[in-house]
Design an enzyme around this catalytic site. Structure first.
Site, PDB file in Angstrom:
ATOM      1  N   TRP A 100      44.119  48.882  39.827  1.00 10.76           N
ATOM      2  CA  TRP A 100      44.128  50.173  39.122  1.00 10.76           C
ATOM      3  C   TRP A 100      44.465  51.310  40.074  1.00 10.76           C
ATOM      4  O   TRP A 100      45.222  52.224  39.713  1.00 10.76           O
ATOM      5  CB  TRP A 100      42.799  50.406  38.409  1.00 10.76           C
ATOM      6  CG  TRP A 100      42.514  49.342  37.396  1.00 10.76           C
ATOM      7  CD1 TRP A 100      41.483  48.459  37.403  1.00 10.76           C
ATOM      8  CD2 TRP A 100      43.308  49.009  36.243  1.00 10.76           C
ATOM      9  NE1 TRP A 100      41.579  47.612  36.330  1.00 10.76           N
ATOM     10  CE2 TRP A 100      42.677  47.920  35.601  1.00 10.76           C
ATOM     11  CE3 TRP A 100      44.493  49.532  35.688  1.00 10.76           C
ATOM     12  CZ2 TRP A 100      43.191  47.335  34.434  1.00 10.76           C
ATOM     13  CZ3 TRP A 100      44.988  48.955  34.529  1.00 10.76           C
ATOM     14  CH2 TRP A 100      44.351  47.874  33.920  1.00 10.76           C
ATOM     15  N   ASP A 167      38.465  57.701  39.557  1.00  9.68           N
ATOM     16  CA  ASP A 167      38.555  56.847  38.373  1.00  9.68           C
ATOM     17  C   ASP A 167      37.242  56.068  38.282  1.00  9.68           C
ATOM     18  O   ASP A 167      36.987  55.178  39.079  1.00  9.68           O
ATOM     19  CB  ASP A 167      39.752  55.894  38.531  1.00  9.68           C
ATOM     20  CG  ASP A 167      39.866  54.889  37.391  1.00  9.68           C
ATOM     21  OD1 ASP A 167      39.021  54.897  36.492  1.00  9.68           O
ATOM     22  OD2 ASP A 167      40.830  54.078  37.422  1.00  9.68           O
ATOM     23  N   LYS A 191      35.086  50.445  28.947  1.00 10.66           N
ATOM     24  CA  LYS A 191      34.458  49.620  29.974  1.00 10.66           C
ATOM     25  C   LYS A 191      32.937  49.748  29.941  1.00 10.66           C
ATOM     26  O   LYS A 191      32.242  48.796  30.192  1.00 10.66           O
ATOM     27  CB  LYS A 191      34.983  49.985  31.358  1.00 10.66           C
ATOM     28  CG  LYS A 191      36.484  49.764  31.549  1.00 10.66           C
ATOM     29  CD  LYS A 191      36.838  48.309  31.727  1.00 10.66           C
ATOM     30  CE  LYS A 191      38.323  48.018  31.599  1.00 10.66           C
ATOM     31  NZ  LYS A 191      39.205  48.805  32.413  1.00 10.66           N
TER      32      LYS A 191
HETATM   33  C1  PLP Z   1      40.551  49.117  32.873  1.00 10.92           C
HETATM   34  C2  PLP Z   1      40.717  50.108  33.921  1.00 10.92           C
HETATM   35  C3  PLP Z   1      41.777  51.034  33.875  1.00 10.92           C
HETATM   36  C4  PLP Z   1      42.802  51.045  32.784  1.00 10.92           C
HETATM   37  O1  PLP Z   1      42.244  51.532  31.630  1.00 10.92           O
HETATM   38  P1  PLP Z   1      43.095  51.764  30.296  1.00 10.92           P
HETATM   39  O2  PLP Z   1      42.143  52.550  29.475  1.00 10.92           O
HETATM   40  O3  PLP Z   1      43.396  50.405  29.739  1.00 10.92           O
HETATM   41  O4  PLP Z   1      44.312  52.508  30.640  1.00 10.92           O
HETATM   42  C5  PLP Z   1      41.852  51.958  34.894  1.00 10.92           C
HETATM   43  N1  PLP Z   1      40.966  52.000  35.905  1.00 10.92           N
HETATM   44  C6  PLP Z   1      39.948  51.119  35.980  1.00 10.92           C
HETATM   45  C7  PLP Z   1      39.001  51.187  37.123  1.00 10.92           C
HETATM   46  C8  PLP Z   1      39.796  50.148  34.990  1.00 10.92           C
HETATM   47  O5  PLP Z   1      38.776  49.269  35.059  1.00 10.92           O
END
Ligand code: PLP
Length: 354
Positions: A100, A167, A191
């Site tokens: 990511w 993030d 998540k």
């Molecule tokens: C799953 C994930 C993403 C991507 O998320 P989307 O909502 O599918 O774009 C980005 N960063 C992390 C840390 C993730 O676990």
């Protein structure tokens, strides 16, 4: 029977959230309407959007501290681009700790100069790099608090004079941090917070508007702040289910309460991974994630037996990400400690069987 859902995302949510969410589809708030058919401009839905934004700030301890909360679409993946659009004037500094983070770097490179301060790629992203320097002439520093795929987690964050962007898709609301150290936090809801379809962004207002460039409206945080997450039709239902989860979290005692349980779950699974002679952990011990525990069987000869055991125990979603293999136990906030015990029991059963 309800499964023990170890899926990395979309994730398990509390039972009461599923029940309340289901009821709202039939009729919302005695309105004679399903929440799915209500105008986003109606009083009821404006209240949902406002409460979701306020409660997010409240749980993170960021109310009245110059931050705005937004619920937007496009997932965390769109934030890779939006962060760069809104903050990158000369250069963005990035820490590469996984897939990511790599994707965030790739998108930022489309906007301007990027400096990768450190990377653990050579090591299969098993650890979080240390000892790197953050260039003070960069416009911001971007990191990923929890690496969902590799099962690593930043236990501390660097001190820097430039804006700190993170993030937190897979560990937001899971542990206590001084969130006021961050200038921008984003997280795809699916998540640890809600269903897929919405992304929470927490941004300190004072860092915006400094690139001197025109930003397309739908990518401009300032536009979304001004329109209170209603520049375009928001994904109301995803925000509502996230709100229900945030209310549940507040009711059980907020982040400090869930952190205690998350620590117990992590101690239980890692204790077994280290004790059991058949398994080994993937991530370096010091950087292990409390959310996603990655591990492998030392011998693939036992794979079939183990897979049959955990499936029989009602466990789903335990397979590792295709880029790592092995197993990944995602233990998000709503996964009960009992589910982790069930997994540990199957690991012990395997040891007795083989
Ligand atoms: C799953 C994930 C993403 C991507 O998320 P989307 O909502 O599918 O774009 C980005 N960063 C992390 C840390 C993730 O676990």
């Amino acid at each position: 029977m309800k499964k023990h859902n170890y899926s990395a995302g979309p994730c398990i949510l509390p039972k009461e959230v599923f029940e309340q969410a289901a009821a709202a589809v039939i009729e919302y708030n005695n309105s004679g309407l399903s929440i799915l058919e209500m105008s986003h401009r109606s009083k009821d839905i404006v209240a949902v959007m406002e409460e979701a934004q306020q409660l997010s700030l409240e749980l993170l301890g960021l109310q009245n501290k110059g931050y705005s909360a937004l619920f937007l679409q496009g997932g965390a993946s769109l934030q890779f681009l939006m962060v760069a659009y809104n903050l990158l004037k000369n250069k963005g500094a990035y820490l590469n700790t996984g897939t990511w983070a790599s994707n965030a770097i790739k998108e930022a490179k489309n906007i301007g100069q990027v400096e990768v301060v450190a990377s653990s790629k050579e090591n299969g992203f098993r650890n979080i790099p240390t000892g790197y320097q953050i260039p003070v002439d960069a416009d911001y520093f971007h990191c990923t608090s929890n690496n969902t795929i590799y099962g690593t987690q930043m236990k501390s964050f660097p001190k820097t004079s430039i804006p700190l962007v993170c993030d937190m898709s897979s560990d937001i609301f899971s542990r206590s941090l001084d969130f006021s150290k961050f200038d921008l936090i984003y997280a795809g809801a699916q998540k640890n917070m809600g269903p897929a379809g919405t992304t929470l962004i927490i941004v300190k207002d004072e860092i915006l508007g400094k690139t001197g460039k025109t930003i397309p409206s739908i990518l401009d945080y300032k536009v979304h702040i001004e329109k209170e997450s209603m520049f375009n039709t928001p994904s109301v239902y995803a925000v509502y289910v996230s709100l229900l989860t945030l209310r549940w979290l507040k009711n059980i005692g907020g982040i400090p309460a869930i952190e205690k349980i998350n620590n117990q779950k992590a101690a239980l699974i890692y204790g077994e991974i280290d004790r059991n002679s058949l398994f080994e952990g993937y991530a370096d011990k010091a950087d292990r994630s409390n959310m996603n525990a990655t591990f492998t069987l030392k011998s693939t000869a036992h794979q079939e037996t183990f897979d049959a055991l955990w499936k029989k125990a009602g466990i789903v979603g335990l397979n590792g990400h295709r880029s790592v293999g092995g197993y990944r136990a995602s233990m998000y906030n709503a996964l009960p400690l009992e589910s982790v015990q069930v997994l540990v029991d199957t690991m012990q059963e395997l040891e007795k069987t083989v």
